[in-house]
Design a protein around this motif. Sequence first.
Motif, PDB file in Angstrom:
ATOM      1  N   TYR A   1       0.826  -1.210   0.000  1.00 41.61           N
ATOM      2  CA  TYR A   1       0.000   0.000   0.000  1.00 41.61           C
ATOM      3  C   TYR A   1       0.862   1.263   0.000  1.00 41.61           C
ATOM      4  CZ  TYR A   1      -3.869  -3.132   1.373  1.00 41.61           C
ATOM      5  OH  TYR A   1      -4.810  -4.127   1.429  1.00 41.61           O
ATOM      6  N   GLN A   2       2.013   1.205   0.705  1.00 45.33           N
ATOM      7  CA  GLN A   2       2.840   2.402   0.838  1.00 45.33           C
ATOM      8  C   GLN A   2       3.541   2.797  -0.452  1.00 45.33           C
ATOM      9  OE1 GLN A   2       2.600   0.012   3.187  1.00 45.33           O
ATOM     10  NE2 GLN A   2       3.271   0.719   5.191  1.00 45.33           N
ATOM     11  N   ALA A   3       3.555   1.903  -1.445  1.00 44.74           N
ATOM     12  CA  ALA A   3       4.202   2.220  -2.722  1.00 44.74           C
ATOM     13  C   ALA A   3       3.198   2.690  -3.764  1.00 44.74           C
ATOM     14  CB  ALA A   3       4.974   1.009  -3.238  1.00 44.74           C
ATOM     15  N   ALA A   4       2.041   3.110  -3.336  1.00 43.42           N
ATOM     16  CA  ALA A   4       1.006   3.583  -4.264  1.00 43.42           C
ATOM     17  C   ALA A   4       1.555   4.675  -5.170  1.00 43.42           C
ATOM     18  CB  ALA A   4      -0.189   4.108  -3.474  1.00 43.42           C
ATOM     19  N   GLY A   5       1.237   4.573  -6.463  1.00 41.98           N
ATOM     20  CA  GLY A   5       1.579   5.622  -7.409  1.00 41.98           C
ATOM     21  C   GLY A   5       2.907   5.454  -8.116  1.00 41.98           C
ATOM     22  N   VAL A   6       3.696   4.450  -7.757  1.00 41.63           N
ATOM     23  CA  VAL A   6       4.993   4.274  -8.410  1.00 41.63           C
ATOM     24  C   VAL A   6       4.817   3.836  -9.859  1.00 41.63           C
ATOM     25  CG1 VAL A   6       7.153   2.978  -8.417  1.00 41.63           C
ATOM     26  CG2 VAL A   6       6.186   3.760  -6.246  1.00 41.63           C
ATOM     27  N   VAL A   7       3.907   2.893 -10.109  1.00 43.53           N
ATOM     28  CA  VAL A   7       3.692   2.382 -11.465  1.00 43.53           C
ATOM     29  C   VAL A   7       2.879   3.398 -12.259  1.00 43.53           C
ATOM     30  CG1 VAL A   7       2.748   0.504 -12.853  1.00 43.53           C
ATOM     31  CG2 VAL A   7       3.761   0.016 -10.606  1.00 43.53           C
ATOM     32  N   ASP A   8       3.408   3.806 -13.407  1.00 45.25           N
ATOM     33  CA  ASP A   8       2.712   4.830 -14.185  1.00 45.25           C
ATOM     34  C   ASP A   8       1.729   4.196 -15.166  1.00 45.25           C
ATOM     35  OD1 ASP A   8       4.320   3.829 -16.193  1.00 45.25           O
ATOM     36  OD2 ASP A   8       5.565   5.616 -16.382  1.00 45.25           O
ATOM     37  N   GLN A   9       1.004   5.059 -15.863  1.00 42.84           N
ATOM     38  CA  GLN A   9      -0.068   4.597 -16.741  1.00 42.84           C
ATOM     39  C   GLN A   9       0.467   3.744 -17.888  1.00 42.84           C
ATOM     40  OE1 GLN A   9      -2.667   7.821 -17.400  1.00 42.84           O
ATOM     41  NE2 GLN A   9      -4.405   6.560 -17.982  1.00 42.84           N
TER      42      GLN A   9
ATOM     43  N   SER B   1      -3.517   5.395  -8.751  1.00 43.89           N
ATOM     44  CA  SER B   1      -2.766   6.647  -8.753  1.00 43.89           C
ATOM     45  C   SER B   1      -1.547   6.458  -9.640  1.00 43.89           C
ATOM     46  CB  SER B   1      -2.330   7.002  -7.329  1.00 43.89           C
ATOM     47  OG  SER B   1      -1.273   7.955  -7.338  1.00 43.89           O
ATOM     48  N   PHE B   2      -1.122   7.516 -10.308  1.00 42.94           N
ATOM     49  CA  PHE B   2       0.057   7.449 -11.169  1.00 42.94           C
ATOM     50  C   PHE B   2       1.133   8.438 -10.736  1.00 42.94           C
ATOM     51  CE2 PHE B   2      -3.574   6.301 -14.039  1.00 42.94           C
ATOM     52  CZ  PHE B   2      -3.291   4.950 -14.092  1.00 42.94           C
ATOM     53  N   ARG B   3       1.046   8.925  -9.506  1.00 44.28           N
ATOM     54  CA  ARG B   3       2.079   9.834  -8.983  1.00 44.28           C
ATOM     55  C   ARG B   3       2.567   9.306  -7.643  1.00 44.28           C
ATOM     56  NH1 ARG B   3       1.610  14.398  -5.660  1.00 44.28           N
ATOM     57  NH2 ARG B   3      -0.627  14.654  -6.065  1.00 44.28           N
ATOM     58  N   ALA B   4       3.871   9.095  -7.529  1.00 42.01           N
ATOM     59  CA  ALA B   4       4.431   8.572  -6.290  1.00 42.01           C
ATOM     60  C   ALA B   4       4.142   9.527  -5.139  1.00 42.01           C
ATOM     61  CB  ALA B   4       5.941   8.373  -6.434  1.00 42.01           C
ATOM     62  N   ARG B   5       3.728   8.963  -4.023  1.00 41.41           N
ATOM     63  CA  ARG B   5       3.391   9.695  -2.804  1.00 41.41           C
ATOM     64  C   ARG B   5       2.242  10.675  -3.008  1.00 41.41           C
ATOM     65  NH1 ARG B   5       8.701   9.405   1.110  1.00 41.41           N
ATOM     66  NH2 ARG B   5       8.886   7.178   0.753  1.00 41.41           N
TER      67      ARG B   5
ATOM     68  N   SER C   1      -4.453  14.244 -10.834  1.00 39.75           N
ATOM     69  CA  SER C   1      -3.003  14.219 -10.599  1.00 39.75           C
ATOM     70  C   SER C   1      -2.527  15.325  -9.667  1.00 39.75           C
ATOM     71  CB  SER C   1      -2.263  14.323 -11.935  1.00 39.75           C
ATOM     72  OG  SER C   1      -2.605  15.530 -12.603  1.00 39.75           O
ATOM     73  N   ASP C   2      -3.310  16.394  -9.513  1.00 36.55           N
ATOM     74  CA  ASP C   2      -2.903  17.502  -8.646  1.00 36.55           C
ATOM     75  C   ASP C   2      -3.425  17.378  -7.225  1.00 36.55           C
ATOM     76  OD1 ASP C   2      -1.514  18.790 -10.678  1.00 36.55           O
ATOM     77  OD2 ASP C   2      -3.316  19.812 -11.392  1.00 36.55           O
ATOM     78  N   VAL C   3      -4.137  16.305  -6.925  1.00 33.06           N
ATOM     79  CA  VAL C   3      -4.741  16.114  -5.606  1.00 33.06           C
ATOM     80  C   VAL C   3      -3.907  15.118  -4.799  1.00 33.06           C
ATOM     81  CG1 VAL C   3      -6.752  15.209  -4.369  1.00 33.06           C
ATOM     82  CG2 VAL C   3      -7.065  16.669  -6.384  1.00 33.06           C
ATOM     83  N   THR C   4      -3.632  15.457  -3.552  1.00 38.26           N
ATOM     84  CA  THR C   4      -3.011  14.514  -2.622  1.00 38.26           C
ATOM     85  C   THR C   4      -4.107  13.894  -1.771  1.00 38.26           C
ATOM     86  OG1 THR C   4      -0.912  15.720  -2.540  1.00 38.26           O
ATOM     87  CG2 THR C   4      -1.387  14.244  -0.702  1.00 38.26           C
ATOM     88  N   LEU C   5      -4.081  12.564  -1.627  1.00 39.02           N
ATOM     89  CA  LEU C   5      -5.101  11.835  -0.875  1.00 39.02           C
ATOM     90  C   LEU C   5      -4.472  11.222   0.370  1.00 39.02           C
ATOM     91  CD1 LEU C   5      -7.973  10.613  -0.652  1.00 39.02           C
ATOM     92  CD2 LEU C   5      -7.124   8.664  -1.988  1.00 39.02           C
TER      93      LEU C   5
END
Length: 559
Positions: free
Chosen positions: A242-250, A407-411, A386-390
């Motif tokens: 779960y903590q690596a959410a956003g590492v893998v891009d589209q 998500s496609f943005r790390a952190r 992409s501009d929102v932090t969750l």
Amino acid sequence: MENESGKQNWNSGAELIVKHLEQQGVKYVFGIPGAKVDRVFDALVDSSIETVPVRHEANGAFMAAAIGRITGKAGVTLVTSGPGCSNLVTGLATATYEGDPVVALGGAVKRADRLKLTHQSLDTVSLFQPVTKYSAEIGASSAISEVMANAFRAAEFGRPGASFISLPQDIVNDPVTSQILATPYLPSVNGAPHADIVSLGQMIERAKNPILLLGLMASQPKSAEAIRRLLRRSQLPVTSTYQAAGVVDQQHFDHFAGRVGLFNNQAGDKLLQQADLIITVGYSPVEYDPALWNNGKATLVHIDIVPAEIDSAYRPARELIGDIETTINQLTDCISHPVTLSDKAQQVLEDRTKQRHDLATRAVNMRGFAIHPLRLVRAMQDIVNSDVTLCVDMGSFHIWLARYLYSFRARQILMTNGQQTMGVALPWAIGAALVHPNQKVVSVSGDGGFMQSSMELETAIRLKCNLLHIIWVDNAYNMVEIQEEKKYHRSSGVKFGPIDFKAYAEAFGAKGFAVTNAEELESKLRAAMDVQGPAVIAIPVDYSDNYRLMEELNISQLF
């Protein structure tokens, strides 16, 4: 004034402490003052640092941790002695287990009173040693800057975490002559030995079912970019905690088997069970118990900045220790051609893609009330651009979001899974809003977790944070309830009464919303999202399908 030795004379230790924080690059200090540390709070008035009073010390630590996770530089919290410090324990334990750099400063009685039965006397160094990377008391004024410098280095270097510094009242108040030893830049680290990297490249080429398992440290922005280059070159299948959410891009999403954690019944778990080579990147067993995913049949390779924490189910055959970005970039250079997926791996990934499609196209049509979690995930996906932090709290909703919101943005997504701490989402969102003042921040919790830190709505109002907090309402500690029901066929200690969250939010000065029927979910969620400033929306959720989280769930079965 600076003397011949390069040292400066300070009117108080507090002045030196604050000057050290400034030179360390600190912009915010979160905390609650008290008599033992009020001199530090006074010194902060004359500094460039913004002092943020909070409503509970643990929440101050959470805010500092969010800044640490997003920026990589330690966030700072400052509290008074006794209960001021003890209230920090959960915050610092969470930061350490989540890999968030935090430096906490806690007041203490005068050194002469340390062994006396005087009020607020407490051995805080011993209290914090089990939950921090560094815990020390400043025993002499001349050591102030030394201790401060080492606390920041410990918090930020390697796998980040929390540091604690005990500040005796006389150290804070007395004049001192000292240099400032702030070291805002960490030493650089090379990648793993090149021969080991070449050997791993050969192992990947020989493997029939290789897979990457990404952990927390993979989500550091530089590491994430390097991993994306590796994935483009190698076409390796990949899963993540779960903590690596956003590492893998589209671009590589069709090779992403989703996130794994808590219950081993996901597509990523299937690939891990089939694998003959598992390469973990920035992973720690605290993120996902290796006994749940490692059947002992695969060769394990550990890539990280720190050595593996050996577990009976996690004993890597190879450890590539060094800077993750450098190691991964060199590994990419060793890959000559894409891997060929086995039929089994291809089937798992195709099924995962189909389930994502089912969620995207069908969940919006689920019209029951209260709202089904998948419909709520789909509605949230529409607002988390992409501009929102969750920022995600802990509870049943956490699993639904971790599995099905992408998500496609790390952190971009902050989740708790080390300590699985309730109440983190709103304080994290406040910290994130300070880092990104021109962006929207969304936090989400259950009604149980929200009430553990909801007093910080006042802090969000005061700081004019542009955030939306979403509450999944079911009047219970549901994540505990579903596990009790599975084990004992009944629940205990999980029910509580309802709250009018719309009125509650408005009492603080925030904008409040409450979803009262299925048809208004999306419109009210958009309206809440459009508020400039703090807003809260309460959404009744139907958790009757939660038992399926512990089984192999096929989304199409729910439509």
